[in-house]
Write a protein that holds these residues in place. Sequence first.
Motif, mmCIF file in Angstrom:
data_model
loop_
_atom_site.group_PDB
_atom_site.id
_atom_site.type_symbol
_atom_site.label_atom_id
_atom_site.label_comp_id
_atom_site.label_asym_id
_atom_site.label_seq_id
_atom_site.Cartn_x
_atom_site.Cartn_y
_atom_site.Cartn_z
ATOM 1 N N SER A 18 26.528 -12.816 9.604
ATOM 2 C CA SER A 18 25.184 -12.659 10.147
ATOM 3 C C SER A 18 25.084 -13.245 11.556
ATOM 4 O O SER A 18 24.519 -12.625 12.469
ATOM 5 N N LEU A 19 25.649 -14.437 11.740
ATOM 6 C CA LEU A 19 25.621 -15.069 13.068
ATOM 7 C C LEU A 19 26.463 -14.277 14.065
ATOM 8 O O LEU A 19 26.082 -14.133 15.232
ATOM 9 N N ASN A 20 27.606 -13.754 13.616
ATOM 10 C CA ASN A 20 28.424 -12.923 14.496
ATOM 11 C C ASN A 20 27.681 -11.658 14.917
ATOM 12 O O ASN A 20 27.816 -11.194 16.056
ATOM 13 N N ASP A 21 26.889 -11.086 14.001
ATOM 14 C CA ASP A 21 26.076 -9.925 14.365
ATOM 15 C C ASP A 21 25.089 -10.285 15.480
ATOM 16 O O ASP A 21 24.882 -9.506 16.416
ATOM 17 N N LEU A 22 24.501 -11.472 15.400
ATOM 18 C CA LEU A 22 23.557 -11.904 16.437
ATOM 19 C C LEU A 22 24.280 -12.179 17.753
ATOM 20 O O LEU A 22 23.724 -11.925 18.829
ATOM 21 N N VAL A 23 25.522 -12.656 17.681
ATOM 22 C CA VAL A 23 26.324 -12.819 18.906
ATOM 23 C C VAL A 23 26.524 -11.452 19.551
ATOM 24 O O VAL A 23 26.344 -11.290 20.767
ATOM 25 N N ARG A 24 26.871 -10.461 18.743
ATOM 26 C CA ARG A 24 27.081 -9.102 19.278
ATOM 27 C C ARG A 24 25.797 -8.551 19.887
ATOM 28 O O ARG A 24 25.825 -7.900 20.934
ATOM 29 N N ILE A 25 24.683 -8.811 19.231
ATOM 30 C CA ILE A 25 23.397 -8.347 19.758
ATOM 31 C C ILE A 25 23.128 -8.972 21.124
ATOM 32 O O ILE A 25 22.680 -8.300 22.049
ATOM 33 N N GLU B 94 22.780 -18.242 26.661
ATOM 34 C CA GLU B 94 22.478 -19.502 25.969
ATOM 35 C C GLU B 94 22.384 -19.285 24.462
ATOM 36 O O GLU B 94 22.906 -20.090 23.678
ATOM 37 N N PHE B 95 21.735 -18.205 24.046
ATOM 38 C CA PHE B 95 21.639 -17.893 22.613
ATOM 39 C C PHE B 95 23.027 -17.720 22.022
ATOM 40 O O PHE B 95 23.341 -18.246 20.952
ATOM 41 N N ARG B 96 23.862 -16.953 22.711
ATOM 42 C CA ARG B 96 25.216 -16.674 22.244
ATOM 43 C C ARG B 96 26.015 -17.962 22.086
ATOM 44 O O ARG B 96 26.704 -18.157 21.092
ATOM 45 N N SER B 97 25.879 -18.854 23.041
ATOM 46 C CA SER B 97 26.588 -20.132 22.986
ATOM 47 C C SER B 97 26.132 -20.960 21.793
ATOM 48 O O SER B 97 26.950 -21.549 21.069
ATOM 49 N N GLN B 98 24.839 -21.007 21.578
ATOM 50 C CA GLN B 98 24.292 -21.767 20.452
ATOM 51 C C GLN B 98 24.767 -21.176 19.118
ATOM 52 O O GLN B 98 25.139 -21.911 18.193
ATOM 53 N N LEU B 99 24.766 -19.858 19.020
ATOM 54 C CA LEU B 99 25.236 -19.199 17.801
ATOM 55 C C LEU B 99 26.714 -19.495 17.558
ATOM 56 O O LEU B 99 27.125 -19.767 16.430
ATOM 57 N N ALA B 100 27.503 -19.443 18.615
ATOM 58 C CA ALA B 100 28.940 -19.736 18.489
ATOM 59 C C ALA B 100 29.164 -21.168 18.006
ATOM 60 O O ALA B 100 30.050 -21.417 17.181
ATOM 61 N N ASP B 101 28.362 -22.100 18.493
ATOM 62 C CA ASP B 101 28.464 -23.488 18.032
ATOM 63 C C ASP B 101 28.201 -23.592 16.530
ATOM 64 O O ASP B 101 28.893 -24.312 15.820
ATOM 65 N N HIS B 102 27.198 -22.871 16.053
ATOM 66 C CA HIS B 102 26.901 -22.886 14.613
ATOM 67 C C HIS B 102 28.071 -22.303 13.818
ATOM 68 O O HIS B 102 28.424 -22.832 12.758
ATOM 69 N N ILE B 103 28.643 -21.239 14.319
ATOM 70 C CA ILE B 103 29.765 -20.599 13.621
ATOM 71 C C ILE B 103 30.925 -21.581 13.494
ATOM 72 O O ILE B 103 31.513 -21.729 12.420
ATOM 73 N N LYS C 87 18.346 -22.038 10.724
ATOM 74 C CA LYS C 87 17.122 -21.244 10.670
ATOM 75 C C LYS C 87 16.158 -21.656 11.773
ATOM 76 O O LYS C 87 15.525 -20.815 12.419
ATOM 77 N N GLU C 88 16.059 -22.951 12.007
ATOM 78 C CA GLU C 88 15.173 -23.447 13.069
ATOM 79 C C GLU C 88 15.597 -22.899 14.430
ATOM 80 O O GLU C 88 14.764 -22.457 15.225
ATOM 81 N N ASP C 89 16.891 -22.919 14.704
ATOM 82 C CA ASP C 89 17.389 -22.386 15.975
ATOM 83 C C ASP C 89 17.138 -20.884 16.086
ATOM 84 O O ASP C 89 16.747 -20.383 17.150
ATOM 85 N N LEU D 72 14.138 -16.376 18.291
ATOM 86 C CA LEU D 72 13.250 -15.244 18.027
ATOM 87 C C LEU D 72 11.939 -15.385 18.796
ATOM 88 O O LEU D 72 11.450 -14.413 19.383
ATOM 89 N N ALA D 73 11.384 -16.577 18.827
ATOM 90 C CA ALA D 73 10.140 -16.801 19.576
ATOM 91 C C ALA D 73 10.339 -16.480 21.053
ATOM 92 O O ALA D 73 9.476 -15.850 21.684
ATOM 93 N N GLN D 74 11.478 -16.874 21.606
ATOM 94 C CA GLN D 74 11.759 -16.575 23.015
ATOM 95 C C GLN D 74 11.962 -15.075 23.230
ATOM 96 O O GLN D 74 11.525 -14.529 24.258
#
Length: 149
Positions: free
Chosen positions: A10-17, A50-59, A127-129, A134-136
């Motif tokens: 799921s997080l990888n999908d958001l990285v791709r997005i 920035e979003f992509r970086s944050q997602l990668a950190d979670h992964i 989820k918070e991140d 999403l808000a941004q």
Amino acid sequence: MIKNDDLVDSLNDLVRINNDRIQGFEKAIEDNEDPQLDDIFRHMVIQSQEFRSQLADHIVRIDGTGVSDATTTDVSSKLHRAWIDIKSALSGKDRDTVLSSVEFGENAAVEAYEEAIEKDPIPAYIKEDLQHQLAQLKESLNRVTSLRQ
């Protein structure tokens, strides 16, 4: 609780997005002739980086395997198809057409984030991140929508 593999997917999908979004806005900057829009699109590129970086950190934190290439996109993703349409529409360089296409792509990104958040319970810190991102995204969508009016 969602399995680690499912969460990583799921997080990888958001990285791709976000990769799709970056590529789409870079194309918009290249093809657009409106300096005001260029500034907005540059901001959105930085936002997705920035979003992509944050997602990668979670992964990495959940011992997942990230997208092998930071520029990888998923050809089957809804957003990718949206950005393909945007890239085609941008050849006309008409402000309203550009904004309409970007609005379409931003709607697809918002939908993808909403779907990811609605999945089985995910760790609260992730989820918070995602909710913050999403808000941004919604703010960006509203900005584009207001520019069209």
